[in-house]
Design an enzyme around this catalytic site. Sequence first.
Site, PDB file in Angstrom:
ATOM      1  N   ARG A  85      -7.682   2.750  -1.708  1.00 53.33           N
ATOM      2  CA  ARG A  85      -8.432   2.850  -0.441  1.00 53.33           C
ATOM      3  C   ARG A  85      -8.963   4.266  -0.291  1.00 53.33           C
ATOM      4  O   ARG A  85      -8.219   5.227  -0.452  1.00 53.33           O
ATOM      5  CB  ARG A  85      -7.561   2.467   0.747  1.00 53.33           C
ATOM      6  CG  ARG A  85      -8.321   2.575   2.063  1.00 53.33           C
ATOM      7  CD  ARG A  85      -7.626   1.905   3.225  1.00 53.33           C
ATOM      8  NE  ARG A  85      -8.031   0.504   3.352  1.00 53.33           N
ATOM      9  CZ  ARG A  85      -8.042  -0.162   4.507  1.00 53.33           C
ATOM     10  NH1 ARG A  85      -7.655   0.419   5.626  1.00 53.33           N
ATOM     11  NH2 ARG A  85      -8.416  -1.421   4.550  1.00 53.33           N
ATOM     12  N   TYR A  93      -4.725  11.394   4.878  1.00 50.40           N
ATOM     13  CA  TYR A  93      -3.334  11.529   4.433  1.00 50.40           C
ATOM     14  C   TYR A  93      -3.320  12.381   3.159  1.00 50.40           C
ATOM     15  O   TYR A  93      -4.355  12.882   2.723  1.00 50.40           O
ATOM     16  CB  TYR A  93      -2.702  10.145   4.249  1.00 50.40           C
ATOM     17  CG  TYR A  93      -2.606   9.388   5.562  1.00 50.40           C
ATOM     18  CD1 TYR A  93      -1.918   9.941   6.645  1.00 50.40           C
ATOM     19  CD2 TYR A  93      -3.223   8.153   5.748  1.00 50.40           C
ATOM     20  CE1 TYR A  93      -1.847   9.276   7.864  1.00 50.40           C
ATOM     21  CE2 TYR A  93      -3.151   7.485   6.958  1.00 50.40           C
ATOM     22  CZ  TYR A  93      -2.470   8.052   8.013  1.00 50.40           C
ATOM     23  OH  TYR A  93      -2.404   7.400   9.220  1.00 50.40           O
ATOM     24  N   GLN A 113       0.864  -1.178   0.000  1.00 47.81           N
ATOM     25  CA  GLN A 113       0.000   0.000   0.000  1.00 47.81           C
ATOM     26  C   GLN A 113       0.904   1.232   0.000  1.00 47.81           C
ATOM     27  O   GLN A 113       1.692   1.424   0.927  1.00 47.81           O
ATOM     28  CB  GLN A 113      -0.888   0.016   1.257  1.00 47.81           C
ATOM     29  CG  GLN A 113      -1.913   1.140   1.223  1.00 47.81           C
ATOM     30  CD  GLN A 113      -2.637   1.326   2.545  1.00 47.81           C
ATOM     31  OE1 GLN A 113      -1.992   1.469   3.591  1.00 47.81           O
ATOM     32  NE2 GLN A 113      -3.966   1.343   2.512  1.00 47.81           N
ATOM     33  N   ARG A 128      -7.668  -5.922  12.812  1.00 45.37           N
ATOM     34  CA  ARG A 128      -7.322  -6.256  14.205  1.00 45.37           C
ATOM     35  C   ARG A 128      -7.419  -7.745  14.529  1.00 45.37           C
ATOM     36  O   ARG A 128      -6.537  -8.255  15.236  1.00 45.37           O
ATOM     37  CB  ARG A 128      -8.161  -5.407  15.170  1.00 45.37           C
ATOM     38  CG  ARG A 128      -7.731  -3.943  15.162  1.00 45.37           C
ATOM     39  CD  ARG A 128      -8.763  -3.038  15.760  1.00 45.37           C
ATOM     40  NE  ARG A 128     -10.007  -3.061  14.987  1.00 45.37           N
ATOM     41  CZ  ARG A 128     -11.109  -2.424  15.313  1.00 45.37           C
ATOM     42  NH1 ARG A 128     -11.145  -1.699  16.404  1.00 45.37           N
ATOM     43  NH2 ARG A 128     -12.186  -2.500  14.547  1.00 45.37           N
TER      44      ARG A 128
HETATM   45  C1  LIG Z   1      -2.597  -0.987  14.190  1.00 44.05           C
HETATM   46  C2  LIG Z   1      -3.332  -0.543  12.980  1.00 44.05           C
HETATM   47  C3  LIG Z   1      -2.637   0.045  11.929  1.00 44.05           C
HETATM   48  C4  LIG Z   1      -3.303   0.427  10.769  1.00 44.05           C
HETATM   49  N1  LIG Z   1      -2.601   0.909   9.706  1.00 44.05           N
HETATM   50  C5  LIG Z   1      -3.214   1.120   8.509  1.00 44.05           C
HETATM   51  C6  LIG Z   1      -2.470   1.411   7.334  1.00 44.05           C
HETATM   52  O1  LIG Z   1      -1.250   1.425   7.331  1.00 44.05           O
HETATM   53  N2  LIG Z   1      -3.151   1.666   6.196  1.00 44.05           N
HETATM   54  C7  LIG Z   1      -4.510   1.621   6.157  1.00 44.05           C
HETATM   55  O2  LIG Z   1      -5.107   1.864   5.105  1.00 44.05           O
HETATM   56  N3  LIG Z   1      -5.232   1.296   7.242  1.00 44.05           N
HETATM   57  C8  LIG Z   1      -4.613   1.027   8.400  1.00 44.05           C
HETATM   58  N4  LIG Z   1      -5.347   0.629   9.492  1.00 44.05           N
HETATM   59  C9  LIG Z   1      -6.807   0.431   9.351  1.00 44.05           C
HETATM   60  C10 LIG Z   1      -7.097  -1.047   9.063  1.00 44.05           C
HETATM   61  O3  LIG Z   1      -6.545  -1.462   7.834  1.00 44.05           O
HETATM   62  C11 LIG Z   1      -8.618  -1.312   9.035  1.00 44.05           C
HETATM   63  O4  LIG Z   1      -9.182  -0.536   8.015  1.00 44.05           O
HETATM   64  C12 LIG Z   1      -9.281  -0.967  10.370  1.00 44.05           C
HETATM   65  O5  LIG Z   1      -8.505  -1.430  11.464  1.00 44.05           O
HETATM   66  C13 LIG Z   1     -10.687  -1.586  10.466  1.00 44.05           C
HETATM   67  O6  LIG Z   1     -10.632  -2.987  10.342  1.00 44.05           O
HETATM   68  P1  LIG Z   1     -10.797  -3.993  11.616  1.00 44.05           P
HETATM   69  O7  LIG Z   1     -12.101  -3.645  12.259  1.00 44.05           O
HETATM   70  O8  LIG Z   1     -10.788  -5.358  10.994  1.00 44.05           O
HETATM   71  O9  LIG Z   1      -9.650  -3.760  12.535  1.00 44.05           O
HETATM   72  C14 LIG Z   1      -4.692   0.265  10.669  1.00 44.05           C
HETATM   73  C15 LIG Z   1      -5.382  -0.304  11.743  1.00 44.05           C
HETATM   74  C16 LIG Z   1      -4.728  -0.725  12.872  1.00 44.05           C
HETATM   75  C17 LIG Z   1      -5.504  -1.375  13.978  1.00 44.05           C
END
Ligand SMILES: Cc1cc2nc3c(=O)[nH]c(=O)nc-3n(C[C@H](O)[C@H](O)[C@H](O)COP(=O)(O)O)c2cc1C
Length: 785
Positions: free
Chosen positions: A628, A580, A498, A722
């Site tokens: 995204r 961003y 990404q 997560r």
């Molecule tokens: C620790 C952490 C780091 C994340 N880093 C990114 C990232 O680098 N790029 C991105 O698009 N989303 C990032 N996200 C968002 C996740 O990709 C995802 O969209 C969000 O956690 C919701 O999904 P979930 O409910 O399955 O956790 C991050 C989320 C977490 C928890």
Amino acid sequence: MKIVCIGGGPAGLYFALLMKRADPARDITVVERNRPYDTFGWGVVFSDQTLGNLQSADPQTAAQILDAFNHWDDIEVNIRGRRIRSSGHGFCGIGRKRLLNILQRRCEELGVKLVFETDVQGDEDYPDADLVIASDGLNSRIRAKYAASYRPDIDTRRCRFVWLGTKKLFDAFTFAFEQTEHGWFQAHAYQFDGDTSTFIVETPEEVWRKAGLDTMGKEEAIAFCEKLFARYLDGNPLLSNASHLRGSSQWIRFPRVVCQTWVHHTGRAPVVLMGDAAHTAHFSIGSGTKLALEDAIELARCIGRQPGDLNAALRDYEAVRSVEVLRIQNAARNSTEWFENVARYTHLPPEQFAYSLLTRSQRISHENLRLRDKGYLEAYEDWIAERSGLHRAPTQQPVPPMFTPFRVRGVTLKNRVVVSPMAQYSCVDGVPADYHLVHLGARAMGGAGMVVAEMTCPSADARITPGCPGLWNEAQLGGWKRIVDFVHASTDAKIAIQLGHAGAKGSTRVPWEGEDQPLAQGNWPLVSASPQQYLDGVSDWSRAMNRADMDRVLQDFVRSARFAAHAGFDWLELHCAHGYLLSSFISPLTNQRTDEYGGSLDNRMRYPLEVFRAVREAWPQQLPMSVRISAHDWVEGGITPDDAVQIARAFQAAGADLIDCSSGQVSRRQQPVYGRMYQTPFADRIRNEAGIATIAVGAISEADHVNSIIAAGRADLCAIARPHLANPAWTFLEAAKINYLDVPWPKQYRSAKQQLERNLERERAAAAQVVGLSPLEQANRALGV
Ligand SMILES: Cc1cc2nc3c(=O)[nH]c(=O)nc-3n(C[C@H](O)[C@H](O)[C@H](O)COP(=O)(O)O)c2cc1C
Ligand SMILES: Cc1cc2nc3c(=O)[nH]c(=O)nc-3n(C[C@H](O)[C@H](O)[C@H](O)COP(=O)(O)OP(=O)(O)OC[C@H]3O[C@@H](n4cnc5c(N)ncnc54)[C@H](O)[C@@H]3O)c2cc1C
């Protein structure tokens, strides 16, 4: 105790009889403006579980109701000449008149005073009452009078509907969809007694107007519906019994009522909302009468438990019922929106359209459908699997939708699970090393179809934190190549990168040292669409990009894309979400430019699209690119799901293969509404309105969620974040939990597979024994249906 119920619908009558039954000394009156045994309307529907509740509250009425019920199990969906049936849904129908008559008779038998043909003006008409129940229905006068207390929120929905009857007897709960030159109409039909069926016709307001129904008389409108739905009516006429409603006024728009509080203290007796006066739930989930009766049961129960303390009983009533009602209203909202936007789904093949309808409220899931009708569900699973090129041998288990392959350009993912990108902030100088090899390698071994590496930055000053990975030099390229090579050599997962630039959210500490806080030292200058400070008074100010900045950053993205191709990544995602840099151009909250990169959405999309096109050009043609986006800023004046459809269309036209539908993180003022699969509606809308493949993400935490989303065509892939931090082998565990055994594990891990499957099988068997209910009964109990 003297009780007055204003309004003799199901709520008022049932509460009155329960209270009288519990204590015959009570003086209870129900005041109704209609004549005795006079009502309009056709049949109402209950689920089997509601019947169980009635049985425990008053077996005598329950027995009479049960006797009068028409019971059926099937749901039939008719569209484009196809008829699709599934079974096991367990509903009962009863005429509204019949139900009221049973309740009225039981009231009389118990000694409740029934006063008819009295239009109550207000609770002050009953100054000596100890308790007044406002059970005066949807247009409650009492609720309006004390609106300052109850704080009702009334949302009038988009569709017009008319409640008709017919002598055609439907042997299933029948949904029929018919297209006209003006748009789609739908009918909801069910038999409720020996010789009559309810037949509700519904269509969006604009279609209703275009069809001229707003100016048609009653007879003409009925003739229109008879003609449109002739193939379902076998020559039987449609009947109206709302003689008091004329012409177009019999077509109503459903008002969704939510009240902040349900009890008003007047200084005399408390005035308590019950039934439709307190809340409504769209008829498409058939729960209005159920809610009214269950309100009555709960208040009677609370008063019975605390006979000496009415206020405490009322507090308990409101606390218990408002939570339960909200649950049903949430499901009803999903269902209402599905029917309002049915034109979004009518392009789906009839099989998938029917599945989407069955799961529209998000309460009935894939596994729940399996319990209801295994034959239907397995045939549907085969249908989905065949569409992705799988043909199972008779000895194999049906393949759940989650485990069907997905092909885009030259890449085939083995299943629909994606490890969502998650920043780990664990690089030095942007170089991914052992930490990332283990982190991404473990997740690639855990069964997901693809692992997306975290946001990787095209230059040092594009990073969120000094710990973020980059791809602007050979050392970083080498670090990534080592990881990609491992994933390709040791697993059958694909790996994506990404690419993203932090913009105004850059130059901050790693989260465990102060999330979003500027660095203690060594901060670098920030750029974004317009000057901004992400955290007011805390973050460094960014400056607006000029053309030279734009050219430089675009070239940095192109260099990273070329490096990513050298490293061997299978897929590239462009990060245009979460506030961003590229997102800062798209959202009006962060873009106040007055040049051709600001203003209209087209202008705001201009720079992200320039970057997208340049990256697409540099990225191998046979490999896919996703984008995204934040499909909702969750802030007044920010990006809305309507805008998100336009954004998706623009990226699609520029060559994007999928839209990864996230939301928020653009503004600190955001007020997201979280919940299970809460961002999936955005993926659904974009996929089915813009016609581009989507990735759903956000609170998708079980195989059942993934299966339901993929099977209904709400998204093509599901990104799970997560849960993958908690368990790299999330996909394997979830497969075992749904008892799907045909998932190949890494050869080194095979001995664990059978043990896990055996242990889970034992747990399932033990749980079934303890509860003593069938799996369907357990599932329905959990759903409250
Ligand atoms: C620790 C952490 C780091 C994340 N880093 C990114 C990232 O680098 N790029 C991105 O698009 N989303 C990032 N996200 C968002 C996740 O990709 C995802 O969209 C969000 O956690 C919701 O999904 P979930 O409910 O399955 O956790 C991050 C989320 C977490 C928890
Ligand atoms: C098209 C349609 C289909 C539906 N289908 C279903 C279904 O399938 N299943 C289901 O469970 N529910 C269904 N409902 C909803 C259901 O009809 C109501 O949710 C339910 O009747 C609510 O009961 P209630 O007692 O709160 O209100 P109501 O049944 O509306 O009763 C209120 C009563 O108060 C009386 N009243 C009002 N004001 C006064 C006054 N000032 N003085 C004296 N009397 C007054 C009215 O005459 C009325 O009799 C449907 C509704 C519609 C419109």
